[in-house]
Design an enzyme around this catalytic site. Structure first.
Site, PDB file in Angstrom:
ATOM      1  N   TRP A   1      55.501  24.055  97.174  1.00 60.78           N
ATOM      2  CA  TRP A   1      56.797  23.371  97.114  1.00 60.78           C
ATOM      3  C   TRP A   1      56.873  22.484  95.886  1.00 60.78           C
ATOM      4  O   TRP A   1      57.912  22.414  95.219  1.00 60.78           O
ATOM      5  CB  TRP A   1      57.034  22.565  98.399  1.00 60.78           C
ATOM      6  CG  TRP A   1      57.005  23.427  99.612  1.00 60.78           C
ATOM      7  CD1 TRP A   1      56.105  23.386 100.633  1.00 60.78           C
ATOM      8  CD2 TRP A   1      57.900  24.516  99.934  1.00 60.78           C
ATOM      9  NE1 TRP A   1      56.383  24.359 101.559  1.00 60.78           N
ATOM     10  CE2 TRP A   1      57.470  25.065 101.161  1.00 60.78           C
ATOM     11  CE3 TRP A   1      59.017  25.061  99.300  1.00 60.78           C
ATOM     12  CZ2 TRP A   1      58.127  26.144 101.770  1.00 60.78           C
ATOM     13  CZ3 TRP A   1      59.663  26.135  99.905  1.00 60.78           C
ATOM     14  CH2 TRP A   1      59.226  26.664 101.117  1.00 60.78           C
TER      15      TRP A   1
ATOM     16  N   ASP B   1      59.119  14.321  98.016  1.00 67.25           N
ATOM     17  CA  ASP B   1      59.476  15.327  99.022  1.00 67.25           C
ATOM     18  C   ASP B   1      58.629  15.043 100.262  1.00 67.25           C
ATOM     19  O   ASP B   1      57.421  15.257 100.261  1.00 67.25           O
ATOM     20  CB  ASP B   1      59.183  16.730  98.456  1.00 67.25           C
ATOM     21  CG  ASP B   1      59.417  17.847  99.481  1.00 67.25           C
ATOM     22  OD1 ASP B   1      59.793  17.547 100.627  1.00 67.25           O
ATOM     23  OD2 ASP B   1      59.221  19.018  99.102  1.00 67.25           O
TER      24      ASP B   1
ATOM     25  N   LYS C   1      60.977  20.379 109.880  1.00 67.66           N
ATOM     26  CA  LYS C   1      59.555  20.245 110.151  1.00 67.66           C
ATOM     27  C   LYS C   1      59.323  19.165 111.214  1.00 67.66           C
ATOM     28  O   LYS C   1      58.700  19.416 112.215  1.00 67.66           O
ATOM     29  CB  LYS C   1      58.779  19.895 108.875  1.00 67.66           C
ATOM     30  CG  LYS C   1      59.060  20.813 107.679  1.00 67.66           C
ATOM     31  CD  LYS C   1      58.522  22.212 107.859  1.00 67.66           C
ATOM     32  CE  LYS C   1      58.983  23.244 106.831  1.00 67.66           C
ATOM     33  NZ  LYS C   1      59.122  22.857 105.451  1.00 67.66           N
TER      34      LYS C   1
HETATM   35  C1  LIG Z   1      59.473  23.573 104.101  1.00 66.58           C
HETATM   36  C2  LIG Z   1      59.361  22.721 102.911  1.00 66.58           C
HETATM   37  C3  LIG Z   1      60.277  22.803 101.844  1.00 66.58           C
HETATM   38  C4  LIG Z   1      61.407  23.801 101.819  1.00 66.58           C
HETATM   39  O1  LIG Z   1      62.378  23.415 102.706  1.00 66.58           O
HETATM   40  P1  LIG Z   1      63.740  24.219 102.862  1.00 66.58           P
HETATM   41  O2  LIG Z   1      64.505  23.309 103.766  1.00 66.58           O
HETATM   42  O3  LIG Z   1      63.387  25.530 103.491  1.00 66.58           O
HETATM   43  O4  LIG Z   1      64.370  24.383 101.548  1.00 66.58           O
HETATM   44  C5  LIG Z   1      60.111  21.935 100.785  1.00 66.58           C
HETATM   45  N1  LIG Z   1      59.108  21.050 100.755  1.00 66.58           N
HETATM   46  C6  LIG Z   1      58.210  20.949 101.744  1.00 66.58           C
HETATM   47  C7  LIG Z   1      57.123  19.927 101.659  1.00 66.58           C
HETATM   48  C8  LIG Z   1      58.309  21.776 102.853  1.00 66.58           C
HETATM   49  O5  LIG Z   1      57.420  21.677 103.850  1.00 66.58           O
END
Ligand SMILES: *Cc1c(COP(=O)(O)O)cnc(C)c1O
Length: 356
Positions: A102, A169, A193
């Protein structure tokens, strides 16, 4: 109904009470005799949902004044481009810490808008540790990091001391532990998540960092538009925000992120102890960087993988197959996963040891 232990990495497990209350809202929302799926997002009953969700986010994370809380769409992946679009000009440089898939994708998007300086990466060791003690150039426009690497199972337990604004993030560990929001200028998290269902992305942004780029920003991708309109510039993801509200209420009822952290530490410790004790298994990450949210481990003998997955299936342990880029197993221990599920996984690992 059979009890299924849900270790899914995402969308992940939600508290049962949040699911039940969401079902009620689908049938009859706020005593309106209408479903939440068929009412106006401008109704006062729904505006109260967004207001309460915003307030709980602020309370749980102790967000200081000067920050806005937004519920947006497009997933965390849209934030990969929205961040540089709002913060970075063509002639400027942003610093990125590349700790996983990511983070890599975020880095790539930033390159569309300006210069990118990858200050450190653990890429050549399949991202199994978190770089530390790197330099962040003082003229960087911002520093971007990923607090929890969902795929590789590493987590940042400290963040660099720097005068450069920090963007993070936090998709897979938001609300799993206390964080000092004042140390960050922008935090984003896809909800699916650890805070709700897919379809909504939480953004916490310090207002003062916005409005400094010289290029044009499309309306829907401009944080200031969403701030001005309280996440209601256009139709928000009405139901997804509602499920987040119910999930956050549950977090609050159990004692907030401090209580979550205690439970998450206990759950992760139980599983890592077994991984380290059991001669058949081994962890894939540097011990000090091991994630409490996504526990990655493999078998010393990979040929037995199918046999363990079969045993797991028999025991109703779902979602433990590892991501293809790591292999082996990944057990995600998000807030809503009860410790009994971790105990069931540990039991299966011990029984597997006896059988082998
Ligand atoms: C799952 C995830 C993403 C991507 O998320 P989307 O909502 O599918 O775009 C980005 N960063 C992290 C750390 C993730 O776990």
């Amino acid at each position: 109904m059979t009890k299924v232990h849900n270790f899914s990495a995402g969308p992940g497990i939600l508290p049962q009470i949040a699911i039940e209350n969401s079902i009620k809202a689908i049938k009859n929302f706020a005593g309106m005799n209408l479903s939440i799926l068929e009412i106006s997002h401008r109704s006062k009953q729904y505006e109260a949902v967004v207001a309460e969700a915003t307030q709980i986010v602020k309370d749980l994370l102790n967000i200081p004044t000067g920050y806005s809380v937004l519920f947006l769409q497009g997933g965390a992946s849209t934030q990969f481009c929205m961040v540089p679009m709002n913060l970075l000009d063509e002639n400027e440089t942003a610093a990125y810490l590349k700790t996983g898939e990511w983070a890599m994708r975020a880095t790539k998007e930033a390159g569309l808008f300006g210069h990118v300086n990858v200050v450190a990466t653990s890429e050549n060791e399949n991202y199994n540790w978190i770089p530390k003690n790197y330099e962040i150039p003082s003229d960087a426009k911002y520093f971007h990091c990923t607090s929890n690497n969902t795929i590789f199972g590493t987590e940042m337990f400290s963040f660099p001391e720097t005068n450069v604004p920090i963007v993070c993030d936090m998709s897979s560990d938001i609300f799993s532990r206390p964080i000092d929001v004042s140390k960050f200028d922008l935090i984003y998290a896809g909800a699916q998540k650890n805070m709700g269902p897919a379809g909504v992305t939480l953004v916490i942004v310090k207002d003062a960092i916005l409005g400094k780029v010289t290029h044009k920003i499309p309306t829907m991708l401009d944080y200031r538009v969403h701030i001005k309109n309280g996440s209601m510039y256009n139709t928000p993801p009405v139901f997804a925000i509602y499920v987040c509200l119910e999930t956050l209420k549950w977090v609050k009822s159990l004692g907030g992120v401090e209580a979550m952290e205690k439970l998450n530490i206990a759950k992760a410790a139980l599983l890592y102890q077994e991984i380290d004790r059991n001669p058949l298994f081994k962890g894939t990450c540097a011990v000090e960087d091991r994630s409490r949210m996504n526990v990655c481990f493999v078998l010393e003998n990979p040929e037995k993988e199918t046999a363990f997955l079969t045993l797991a299936k028999e025991r109703n342990l779902e979602g433990i197959k590892g991501h293809r880029s790591v292999g082996g197993f990944r057990a995600s221990l998000y807030n809503a996963l009860p410790i009994e599920s971790v105990e069931a996984l540990v039991d299966a690992m011990q029984d597997f040891e006896k059988l082998n």
